[in-house]
Write a protein that holds these residues in place. Structure first.
Motif, PDB file in Angstrom:
ATOM      1  N   UNK A  99       0.701  -1.183  -0.111  1.00 34.68           N
ATOM      2  CA  UNK A  99      -0.146  -0.147  -0.042  1.00 34.68           C
ATOM      3  C   UNK A  99       0.958   1.153   0.139  1.00 34.68           C
ATOM      4  N   UNK A 100       0.316   2.288  -0.572  1.00 33.28           N
ATOM      5  CA  UNK A 100       0.986   3.514  -0.614  1.00 33.28           C
ATOM      6  C   UNK A 100       1.065   4.231   0.852  1.00 33.28           C
ATOM      7  N   UNK A 101       2.190   5.133   1.476  1.00 33.05           N
ATOM      8  CA  UNK A 101       2.147   5.890   2.430  1.00 33.05           C
ATOM      9  C   UNK A 101       1.653   7.058   2.104  1.00 33.05           C
ATOM     10  N   UNK A 102       1.289   7.843   3.130  1.00 30.95           N
ATOM     11  CA  UNK A 102       0.621   9.353   2.975  1.00 30.95           C
ATOM     12  C   UNK A 102       1.671  10.130   1.989  1.00 30.95           C
ATOM     13  N   UNK A 103       2.693   9.986   2.204  1.00 29.81           N
ATOM     14  CA  UNK A 103       3.774  10.788   1.387  1.00 29.81           C
ATOM     15  C   UNK A 103       3.704  10.261   0.096  1.00 29.81           C
ATOM     16  N   UNK A 104       3.491   9.061  -0.187  1.00 30.34           N
ATOM     17  CA  UNK A 104       3.579   8.572  -1.574  1.00 30.34           C
ATOM     18  C   UNK A 104       2.603   9.010  -2.297  1.00 30.34           C
ATOM     19  N   UNK A 105       1.334   8.953  -1.583  1.00 28.87           N
ATOM     20  CA  UNK A 105       0.087   9.226  -2.261  1.00 28.87           C
ATOM     21  C   UNK A 105       0.103  10.744  -2.478  1.00 28.87           C
ATOM     22  N   UNK A 106       0.894  11.548  -1.702  1.00 27.21           N
ATOM     23  CA  UNK A 106       0.715  13.075  -1.887  1.00 27.21           C
ATOM     24  C   UNK A 106       1.758  13.285  -3.018  1.00 27.21           C
ATOM     25  N   UNK A 107       2.937  12.543  -3.206  1.00 28.71           N
ATOM     26  CA  UNK A 107       3.483  12.779  -4.385  1.00 28.71           C
ATOM     27  C   UNK A 107       2.883  12.457  -5.699  1.00 28.71           C
TER      28      UNK A 107
END
Length: 577
Positions: A355-363
Motif C-alpha cells: 500500500x502507499x504511504x501518505x507521502x507517496x500518495x501526496x507525491x
C-alpha cells in the motif's frame, strides 16, 4: 560541456592575471571540445551516419538553448522538417519523430527513462519521475482501479457538478456583467484562463478532496471587482499561506473546512512554481545540489513554493484519511464520495499487497494535479480557437450537439456524447494531434544490451533517444497536410483506427494513466459549452499561416502559452437559437 566548465573554472582560479586566466580558459575549452569530438567520432561511431547538423557531432548546445527559451518542442519539429524523423541533436542524443519508431521506443521497459527524470524528481519518486520498471509496475497496479473506465463513469456527476457546471456559472456571470439590456449580450473572456481554473478545481477536488476555488474566485472578480481587487488569476501566487491547509481547510485535521477559498488559491501558484523548478533543474541538474546559501533568491523562492505544494498535498491526504475514519467508510467500496484520493488511500497492489504511504500518495497527487490541469485546459482552449478559425467546422460541431440533444437543460454524459457526437470527437482528436499539450520530447536510454534499431539506423547503448510527441503528431509520412486542421480524418471506422496514431497520451508501458479521465472531462465540457453558448472572435485572425508563430507556445513540462490573453480571449454569449 559540464567538464569544460569545471576545467575553465579551475584554470581561472590558478591564473594570476586576467590574460593568463583567459588563455587557460580558452585552452581548456578547446581541450573539452576536442575530447567531445573524439568521443563523437569513436564512442558513438554508429550515430555518425544519422542526419543532422554537423555541429551536433560535437555539442548539443543548440537544443539546450531552445530548452532554456522554453522552445525545445519547436526545435525538434524544425529538425525533423529539415533532416527527417530520426535526427542527431547531440553527440549521444537522437530525436525521434515518427509514430512507428516512437511506439517501438516506448513499447517496453528495455528503454528506461533517462537521468533527466531523476534530476527533476523534486516531489519524490512517483509514476511520472520513476526510472525503475519494477516501481512503475507496482504503482500502476495500485493506481489502476482509480482510473478504470468503470470508476471514472461513477465520477461523472462530480465532474459535471464541480467542473463543467461551475464553468457555466462563470460564463453566465460574465455575460450578465456585460449586458447592456440587449437580448444578445456577449462578454469577452479569456477561455484558457477559465478552462485552467475549471480543470484545476476539478482535479484538486478529485485528488485532494477539495476544489482550490479558482472558478469561484473568477466569479467573485466579475461580480464584485472593487472588493476583490482585480482579477485573481493575475495574482494567484502572490499572497496567502496554505502551509497549514490539509484539505479539510484549516490544518488541524478536524475535517471542517475553515480554510476558505481565498486561502487555498495561492497553492495554484505553488504548483506552477514547482513545475518551473522541475523544468529548470532538468536542464541544469547541478542546481539540485547547490547549497541554500549560494542559491539565487528566485531559485530559493521556487524551492519554497515546492515545499508549500508538497506540504499542502500531504496534509490533504492526512485530513482526508481522518474524515474517512470518522465516517467509517472507505470511498473505494461505493459509500460516500466517489473520487480518486479515496481510491489511492485504499489502493493495494494485488500481487504484493503493498500500500502507499501518505507521502507517496501526496507525491502522486501533486503529479496528477500538475499533469491534469494544463493539459486538459489547453486542449479545450485550442478546440474553441480552432473551431472559431474554421467557421464551417464550428457550425457543424454546434449543430451536431444541439440536434443530438434538443433539450437545453439535458446533461450530456460521456457515453451519450461518444455515441451521438462523432464530429465533436473528431474535433477533439484533431486538436490533440495538431496542438498537443505534451508536445515536448521525452528521453529514453538506448537498451544496455544490444542497443536498438530505428528506421534502419542502429542506436548503440549509451545513446539517449528523445521521443517527440509533436514531431510524431505532425509527421508528413503519417498525416496528410499535417499542419492543417482536418477533423474529418478521424471520422468513420478508418478514422477511428487512426486515433491510435496520435501519441499525445504517450504509448506503451508509460501510457498516461489519466487519459480516460482527460477524455471524459474534455468531451463533457466541450459538448456542454457548444450546447449552451455561442462563441465568437474578438478580432479578425492574423494573416499568419506559420505553425510556429501563429500561436506563441512555451514548453515547460507541458505545453503552455506565452500570451493567453491575446490568443484566447473570445466572445461568449447565450446560444442564439
Amino acid at each position: 560541456m559540464a567538464l569544460a566548465r569545471l576545467w575553465i573554472g579551475a584554470a581561472a582560479a590558478l591564473a594570476s592575471s586576467a590574460a593568463r586566466a583567459l588563455a587557460a580558459a580558452g585552452l581548456c575549452a578547446a581541450a573539452a571540445l576536442a575530447a567531445r569530438a573524439v568521443y563523437a567520432g569513436f564512442v558513438t561511431l554508429p550515430l555518425r551516419r544519422l542526419p543532422g547538423p554537423w555541429y551536433t557531432k560535437i555539442t548539443g548546445l543548440e537544443r539546450k538553448l531552445y530548452a532554456w527559451r522554453h522552445r525545445e518542442h519547436h526545435y525538434f519539429m524544425l529538425m525533423f522538417e529539415r533532416y527527417g524523423p530520426l535526427v542527431r541533436v547531440a553527440p549521444d542524443k537522437v530525436g525521434v519523430g515518427e509514430v512507428g519508431m516512437f511506439r517501438k521506443m516506448m513499447a517496453s521497459h528495455d528503454l528506461t527513462k533517462s537521468k533527466m527524470y531523476s534530476d527533476f524528481a523534486l516531489a519524490g519518486e512517483n509514476v511520472f519521475t520513476t526510472r525503475s520498471p519494477d516501481f512503475n509496475k507496482i504503482r500502476r497496479r495500485q493506481m489502476g482501479p482509480a482510473f478504470a473506465a468503470s470508476h471514472i463513469h461513477r465520477m461523472e456527476p462530480l465532474i459535471m457538478a464541480e467542473g463543467v457546471d461551475r464553468l457555466c456559472q462563470l460564463f453566465d456571470a460574465q455575460i450578465r456583467a456585460a449586458s447592456d439590456g440587449s437580448k444578445r449580450a456577449r462578454a469577452a473572456t479569456n477561455v484558457h484562463r477559465a478552462f485552467t481554473m475549471m480543470t484545476t478545481d476539478l482535479i484538486s477536488s478529485l485528488v485532494f478532496g477539495r476544489p482550490l476555488d479558482g472558478v469561484n474566485a473568477l466569479i467573485r472578480a466579475v461580480e464584485a471587482p472593487q472588493a476583490h481587487g482585480g482579477a485573481w488569476a493575475e495574482r494567484h501566487g502572490s499572497s496567502g499561506d496554505d502551509s497549514d491547509c490539509d484539505g479539510d481547510g484549516d490544518g488541524d485535521g478536524d475535517g471542517n473546512d475553515d480554510c476558505g477559498g481565498e486561502k487555498r488559491e495561492p497553492i495554484i501558484g505553488a504548483m506552477i512554481g514547482t513545475m518551473l523548478l522541475m523544468g529548470l533543474v532538468a536542464e541544469l541538474p547541478f542546481l539540485r545540489w547547490l547549497p541554500a546559501r549560494f542559491a539565487p533568491r528566485a531559485l530559493a523562492q521556487l524551492y519554497a513554493m515546492r515545499d508549500r505544494y508538497l506540504g499542502f498535498a500531504y496534509n490533504a491526504v492526512v485530513g482526508y484519511r481522518r474524515r474517512m475514519a470518522r465516517a467509517g467508510a472507505k470511498r473505494a467500496d461505493g459509500a460516500g464520495r466517489v473520487d480518486i484520493l479515496g481510491m489511492l488511500i485504499a489502493a493495494e497492489d494485488p500481487e504484493t499487497g503493498a500500500r502507499m504511504t501518505d507521502w507517496e500518495i501526496a507525491s502522486e497527487s501533486t503529479v496528477l494535479l500538475a499533469a491534469g490541469t494544463d493539459t486538459s485546459a489547453n486542449v479545450l482552449a485550442n478546440c474553441v480557437r480552432l473551431l472559431l478559425l474554421h467557421p464551417d467546422a464550428m457550425s457543424r460541431a454546434r449543430a451536431e450537439v444541439r440536434d443530438a440533444f434538443p433539450d437545453g437543460a439535458q446533461t450530456i454524459t460521456y457515453a451519450a456524447a461518444t455515441e451521438r457526437l462523432p464530429f465533436l470527437g473528431a474535433v477533439i482528436w484533431e486538436t490533440l494531434r495538431l496542438r498537443s499539450s505534451s508536445s515536448g520530447a521525452w528521453p529514453r536510454d538506448a537498451p544496455r544490451a544490444g542497443g536498438i534499431t530505428l528506421g534502419g539506423h542502429y542506436i548503440p547503448p549509451g545513446a539517449v533517444l528523445y521521443g517527440s510527441v509533436g514531431g510524431a503528431n505532425l509527421n508528413p509520412d503519417t498525416w496528410a497536410a499535417p499542419k492543417a486542421f482536418v477533423p474529418e480524418r478521424f471520422l468513420g471506422p478508418a478514422g477511428e483506427a487512426r486515433r491510435r496514431d496520435v501519441v499525445s497520451f504517450g504509448s506503451g508501458v508509460r501510457l498516461c494513466p489519466g487519459r480516460r479521465l482527460a477524455m471524459v472531462e474534455i468531451t463533457m465540457a466541450l459538448s456542454t459549452l457548444l450546447h449552451k453558448y455561442d462563441f465568437g472572435l474578438v478580432a479578425p485572425p492574423a494573416a499568419d499561416d506559420d505553425y510556429y508563430s501563429q500561436l506563441e507556445e512555451v514548453c515547460h513540462i507541458t505545453t503552455g502559452f506565452a500570451n493567453s490573453e491575446r490568443d484566447f480571449t473570445f466572445y461568449v454569449s447565450a446560444r442564439s437559437d
